[in-house]
Scaffold this motif. Structure first.
Motif, mmCIF file in Angstrom:
data_model
loop_
_atom_site.group_PDB
_atom_site.id
_atom_site.type_symbol
_atom_site.label_atom_id
_atom_site.label_comp_id
_atom_site.label_asym_id
_atom_site.label_seq_id
_atom_site.Cartn_x
_atom_site.Cartn_y
_atom_site.Cartn_z
ATOM 1 N N ASP A 1 4.185 25.722 57.349
ATOM 2 C CA ASP A 1 3.453 26.814 56.698
ATOM 3 C C ASP A 1 4.379 27.831 56.027
ATOM 4 O O ASP A 1 3.904 28.784 55.395
ATOM 5 N N ALA A 2 5.684 27.648 56.109
ATOM 6 C CA ALA A 2 6.623 28.585 55.483
ATOM 7 C C ALA A 2 6.614 28.398 53.966
ATOM 8 O O ALA A 2 6.485 27.281 53.460
ATOM 9 N N PRO A 3 6.737 29.487 53.210
ATOM 10 C CA PRO A 3 6.746 29.374 51.746
ATOM 11 C C PRO A 3 8.032 28.752 51.242
ATOM 12 O O PRO A 3 9.026 28.653 51.972
ATOM 13 N N ALA A 4 8.012 28.353 49.989
ATOM 14 C CA ALA A 4 9.219 27.813 49.367
ATOM 15 C C ALA A 4 10.301 28.884 49.312
ATOM 16 O O ALA A 4 10.022 30.069 49.135
ATOM 17 N N GLY A 5 11.536 28.446 49.488
ATOM 18 C CA GLY A 5 12.656 29.363 49.436
ATOM 19 C C GLY A 5 13.212 29.499 48.029
ATOM 20 O O GLY A 5 12.514 29.264 47.042
ATOM 21 N N GLU A 6 14.489 29.861 47.950
ATOM 22 C CA GLU A 6 15.156 30.058 46.669
ATOM 23 C C GLU A 6 16.281 29.045 46.526
ATOM 24 O O GLU A 6 16.782 28.511 47.506
ATOM 25 N N GLY A 7 16.662 28.800 45.290
ATOM 26 C CA GLY A 7 17.740 27.860 45.009
ATOM 27 C C GLY A 7 17.244 26.654 44.241
ATOM 28 O O GLY A 7 16.041 26.423 44.084
ATOM 29 N N PHE A 8 18.190 25.852 43.752
ATOM 30 C CA PHE A 8 17.855 24.721 42.901
ATOM 31 C C PHE A 8 16.963 23.705 43.607
ATOM 32 O O PHE A 8 15.927 23.289 43.074
ATOM 33 N N LEU A 9 17.333 23.279 44.810
ATOM 34 C CA LEU A 9 16.540 22.243 45.482
ATOM 35 C C LEU A 9 15.170 22.769 45.900
ATOM 36 O O LEU A 9 14.194 22.019 45.904
ATOM 37 N N ALA A 10 15.076 24.043 46.228
ATOM 38 C CA ALA A 10 13.768 24.621 46.536
ATOM 39 C C ALA A 10 12.876 24.613 45.292
ATOM 40 O O ALA A 10 11.678 24.302 45.371
ATOM 41 N N ASP A 11 13.458 24.907 44.145
ATOM 42 C CA ASP A 11 12.689 24.865 42.899
ATOM 43 C C ASP A 11 12.247 23.446 42.575
ATOM 44 O O ASP A 11 11.120 23.217 42.136
ATOM 45 N N VAL A 12 13.140 22.488 42.792
ATOM 46 C CA VAL A 12 12.782 21.083 42.569
ATOM 47 C C VAL A 12 11.642 20.677 43.489
ATOM 48 O O VAL A 12 10.659 20.049 43.066
ATOM 49 N N ALA A 13 11.747 21.021 44.768
ATOM 50 C CA ALA A 13 10.704 20.647 45.724
ATOM 51 C C ALA A 13 9.355 21.259 45.345
ATOM 52 O O ALA A 13 8.302 20.630 45.516
ATOM 53 N N ARG A 14 9.380 22.472 44.812
ATOM 54 C CA ARG A 14 8.134 23.149 44.444
ATOM 55 C C ARG A 14 7.397 22.373 43.348
ATOM 56 O O ARG A 14 6.198 22.106 43.461
ATOM 57 N N VAL A 15 8.106 21.997 42.291
ATOM 58 C CA VAL A 15 7.445 21.274 41.201
ATOM 59 C C VAL A 15 7.176 19.823 41.577
ATOM 60 O O VAL A 15 6.201 19.216 41.110
ATOM 61 N N TRP A 16 7.999 19.262 42.419
ATOM 62 C CA TRP A 16 7.824 17.889 42.920
ATOM 63 C C TRP A 16 6.508 17.786 43.696
ATOM 64 O O TRP A 16 5.690 16.900 43.451
ATOM 65 N N GLU A 17 6.315 18.700 44.619
ATOM 66 C CA GLU A 17 5.082 18.672 45.405
ATOM 67 C C GLU A 17 3.866 19.004 44.553
ATOM 68 O O GLU A 17 2.787 18.426 44.745
ATOM 69 N N ALA A 18 4.022 19.926 43.611
ATOM 70 C CA ALA A 18 2.898 20.288 42.749
ATOM 71 C C ALA A 18 2.430 19.102 41.913
ATOM 72 O O ALA A 18 1.243 19.015 41.549
#
Length: 305
Positions: free
Chosen positions: A129-146
């Motif tokens: 339940d934790a929100p996405a963090g910061e950094g390149f891989l966190a940004d990748v994971a955000r759009v990947w899951e979306a």
């Protein structure tokens, strides 16, 4: 089941495909080259080319495709490949599934993601339940899951596999460390205080099979072991099992010279727990249990199994 797999030739995909085939499932592999047999189908996710009839003929889809984050030194081009190789494959599969009639859609999409979603958590414990963090891989994971959303919105059960660091002597976190440790020049990374979210390979495989079968589990799932350790502890245990010293720490500056942009991720502390896997079995007899809940057993299996 008849299972469509993307990324079936990778480090994790090869082992998962073999495990599923041994269990009696039929595996159809998506490939970008000319097919070598009836169990392979060509696609081109870069241009969103995938025959909907291929997807309509399966019960489940497993997507593990993506360029390895530790395979090459990062530059702008490789960063773009890390992102596109994940988002394009996921989007192509999800949109194709959503476009099928309801009666023809696969019932489940197991889609790779990563604990990189959380960014650097320091000593803070996080679950799904934790929100996405910061950094390149966190940004990748955000759009990947979306990119899985079209399938989810169409009623497909979507499980996002936030995988940690699977342990196996032939790849992943462990392989590049074995030679320097065996030569007696291994050591902790940076100050060694960063948390390492490891998981044994057999537990990773067990978890994916469990999530394929459990129709009541959807959304993000941390596929990590229940007892993360700091890098210094990981280093000591690996050295102990290899009967070698671990007295030569690798400074952060040396990592940056050797790895470029990936160095920061290698030094990231991610203290992640498998909340969904831990809780999923509690009301049921058929709950998930880890075969290697602690690092010594997991490393022994990885080195000698």
């Amino acid at each position: 089941m008849r299972i469509l797999m993307a990324g079936a030739s990778g480090f994790l995909g090869t082992r998962l495909a073999a495990r599923l085939a041994d269990a009696g499932h039929e595996i159809v592999r998506l490939v970008r080259r000319p097919p070598h047999g009836p169990d392979e189908v060509r696609w081109n996710p870069g241009t969103a080319q995938l025959d909907p009839a291929v997807v309509a003929g399966v019960d489940a889809v497993v997507n593990l495709a993506g360029a390895g984050v530790g395979d090459k030194r990062w530059n702008d081009a490789y960063r773009a490949l890390i992102r596109s190789s994940r988002v394009e494959t996921t989007s192509t599969l999800a949109i194709t599934m959503a476009g099928l009639p309801a009666e023809d859609r696969p019932t489940v999409l197991l889609n790779a993601s990563a604990i990189g979603w959380y960014g650097n958590t320091g000593d803070r414990v996080v679950e799904e339940d934790a929100p996405a963090g910061e950094g390149f891989l966190a940004d990748v994971a955000r759009v990947w899951e979306a990119a899985t959303r079209p399938a989810e919105d169409a009623g497909v059960r979507v499980v996002r596999l936030r995988t940690g660091l699977p342990l196996h002597r032939d790849g992943g976190l462990l392989k590049p460390q074995l030679l320097p440790f065996r030569l007696g020049v291994g050591g902790k990374l940076g100050n060694g205080r960063q948390w390492v979210p490891w998981i044994s390979m057999v537990d990773w495989l067990d978890a994916v099979v469990f999530l394929l079968d459990r129709t009541d589990v959807a959304g993000p799932v941390n596929v990590v072991g229940p007892n993360p350790v700091r890098n210094a502890e990981f280093t000591r245990e690996l050295a102990r099992q290899l009967h070698r010293p671990a007295v030569m720490p690798i400074p952060a500056l040396a990592l940056k010279v050797a790895l470029g942009g990936f160095a920061q991720e290698a030094l990231t502390s991610t203290r992640v727990l498998p909340g969904v896997l831990t809780r999923a079995g509690r009301p049921y007899r058929s709950g998930f249990s880890f075969r290697h809940p602690d690092l010594p057993g997991a490393l022994h299996a990885a080195l000698h199994g």
